[in-house]
Design an enzyme around this catalytic site. Sequence first.
Site, PDB file in Angstrom:
ATOM      1  N   PHE A 403       0.822  -1.217   0.000  1.00 18.97           N
ATOM      2  CA  PHE A 403       0.000   0.000   0.000  1.00 18.97           C
ATOM      3  C   PHE A 403       0.858   1.270   0.000  1.00 18.97           C
ATOM      4  O   PHE A 403       1.955   1.295   0.560  1.00 18.97           O
ATOM      5  CB  PHE A 403      -0.834   0.053   1.290  1.00 18.97           C
ATOM      6  CG  PHE A 403      -2.184  -0.604   1.215  1.00 18.97           C
ATOM      7  CD1 PHE A 403      -2.815  -0.845   0.014  1.00 18.97           C
ATOM      8  CD2 PHE A 403      -2.838  -0.956   2.382  1.00 18.97           C
ATOM      9  CE1 PHE A 403      -4.078  -1.431  -0.023  1.00 18.97           C
ATOM     10  CE2 PHE A 403      -4.093  -1.548   2.360  1.00 18.97           C
ATOM     11  CZ  PHE A 403      -4.700  -1.782   1.150  1.00 18.97           C
ATOM     12  N   GLU A 404       0.300   2.353  -0.548  1.00 18.49           N
ATOM     13  CA  GLU A 404       0.902   3.693  -0.459  1.00 18.49           C
ATOM     14  C   GLU A 404       2.327   3.742  -1.006  1.00 18.49           C
ATOM     15  O   GLU A 404       3.178   4.473  -0.521  1.00 18.49           O
ATOM     16  CB  GLU A 404       0.904   4.204   0.990  1.00 18.49           C
ATOM     17  CG  GLU A 404      -0.440   4.215   1.666  1.00 18.49           C
ATOM     18  CD  GLU A 404      -1.364   5.319   1.177  1.00 18.49           C
ATOM     19  OE1 GLU A 404      -0.942   6.123   0.339  1.00 18.49           O
ATOM     20  OE2 GLU A 404      -2.518   5.362   1.632  1.00 18.49           O
ATOM     21  N   GLY A 405       2.584   2.963  -2.043  1.00 18.84           N
ATOM     22  CA  GLY A 405       3.938   2.844  -2.582  1.00 18.84           C
ATOM     23  C   GLY A 405       4.654   1.713  -1.870  1.00 18.84           C
ATOM     24  O   GLY A 405       4.689   1.666  -0.640  1.00 18.84           O
TER      25      GLY A 405
END
Length: 595
Positions: A403-405
């Site tokens: 997630f989120e990079g």
Amino acid sequence: MEVTNQLVKGGEFIIKETDAQDVFTPADFSEEQNMMHQTALDFVEKEVTPLLDRLDNHEEGLMRGLMEKAGELGLFGVSIPEQYGGLDMDFPTSLRVTEGVGGGHSFPVAFAAHTGIAMLPILYFGNEEQKAKYLPGLTNGELMGAYCLTEPGSGSDALGAKTKAMPTEDGEHYVLNGQKMWITNGGFADVFIVFAQVDGDKFTGFIIEKETPGLSLGNEEHKMGIKGSSTRQVFLSDVKVPKSAVLGEIGKGHLIAFNILNIGRIKLAAACLGATKMASTLSVKYANERVQFKLPISKFGAIKYKLAQQAVRIYAVESAIYRAGMDIYRMEQELLGKGQSHNEALLGAAREFAVECALLKVEGSEVLDYVVDEGVQIYGGYGFSADYPMDRAYRDSRINRIFEGTNEINRMLLVDMILKKGLKGELDLMGPAQAVQQELMAIPDFNLEEETGLFAAEKKTIAKLKKAILMVAGTAVQKYMNSLAKEQEVLMNIADMAIKVYTAESTLLRVEKEAAAKGEEAVSTQIDIARVYLYDTVDQVNKFGKDAIGTMTEGDEQRLLAMGLKRFTKADLYNAKEARRRIADKLIAANEYAY
């Protein structure tokens, strides 16, 4: 919340010593902030936890119903202005609430997607009409949001999206065609933030409503974990929207995507923190209940080690999260004082501390993975059973490193951001780096003067570890210059050094501040935690540094750097076993995570 402490810059921790009194700790939260946290904890315990099996089976309307209840309680509106129905509270409070819902397995995934990447783009980049139209409903739970960035061919390379948005001949509409995947809340969202290429190369955000003709959904994805969250593909087939659906400016979608991710990363760390505390408590309770060889297994040293190490890493990452959260808030207040709007100020503050946000996303997600993995081991065979809680916790944790990079992207990104700050003159990296190079050539300082004060010796160790980072990073820049971005292994070595040092320093500062307020005896096991974490960090920094030096150099240069690294990562032996036992004994006595 009054702001009086010293303002720091993002990434500055590498070159600057911080005073303990300037650091915000969880002990500094107000009664109101703790009440908001407790509201979130109570909601998860009473409303979410009893429904986990039904949520995982995707019972129709169940997750949406929980989300609506959370909206009614005000949990969606913590950072939303009052004019749109929110509570207009500060950034550290929003982190605290995010931590509170973090133990809800799939629920915080839906919660974070809605309150973060779905709502914040409208709040920060929407015009007044868009805010007035969507934010009240998204805040009170009448509307649900989703964020559509990832595509089958573009994950980490977000700007490589293929979805197209073509203007109509009269210029009054756009027609979108494309495919988005891994869309959290996709199954029940009313409002989608969609990114597309206008005219083929202008990356742009749009607000699209669910009922728009041409927008359709795939089936629910079958996932390893977070099974209760809705994850679907979103298909756009000749989706025609008015130009008023454009979010922000044409061609400026990257500003939305990347600025929102800074906030999302530190909030992900906060959610992971909530989950770690839940898993630690489960581990402690089971260790006290499980009897083997006529004794609770919590009596055994090997189990005490696991319980203590869970707590050490949880306490350390918590210290770092709230240190950074307050630094972001202080910067926001500074920017407000310079005349920026609330939206510009928070985005600017989060952008200033993008290094810390990336760092914490990595550490927060990896601490959670560690804690639940050891939780499974403490449960033994029952840990592998789906009838016991560690099964779900173990599977649900794994997504957070993606997630989120991905954590790999975030590691490389944080080093790149630090170096760019140095090149732009925003951080004076050159001076300290040159001083370290000169120190390498000088005779070592054998000053044996006795240190005084709590953590005096440990602070010297932190200062030396920062020199190790500067030495390795400086060598990397000299060796590779413009091709450094291709040396991903070296970048990740440097990132890991920075992550561990920031977290270790944050822990020391937190305990030092609390010891000054309460006395050392009152925080004796927290002192143990800080020392154990630093003891581990020294060896980890040495390993990461050796890997990088071995990659970059050879011969006399390598020997010089290796000697320097040894000097900078030298620390006295420490009885970590007894410290961990003291840490574990407090957990065992409390029968829960107690720090």
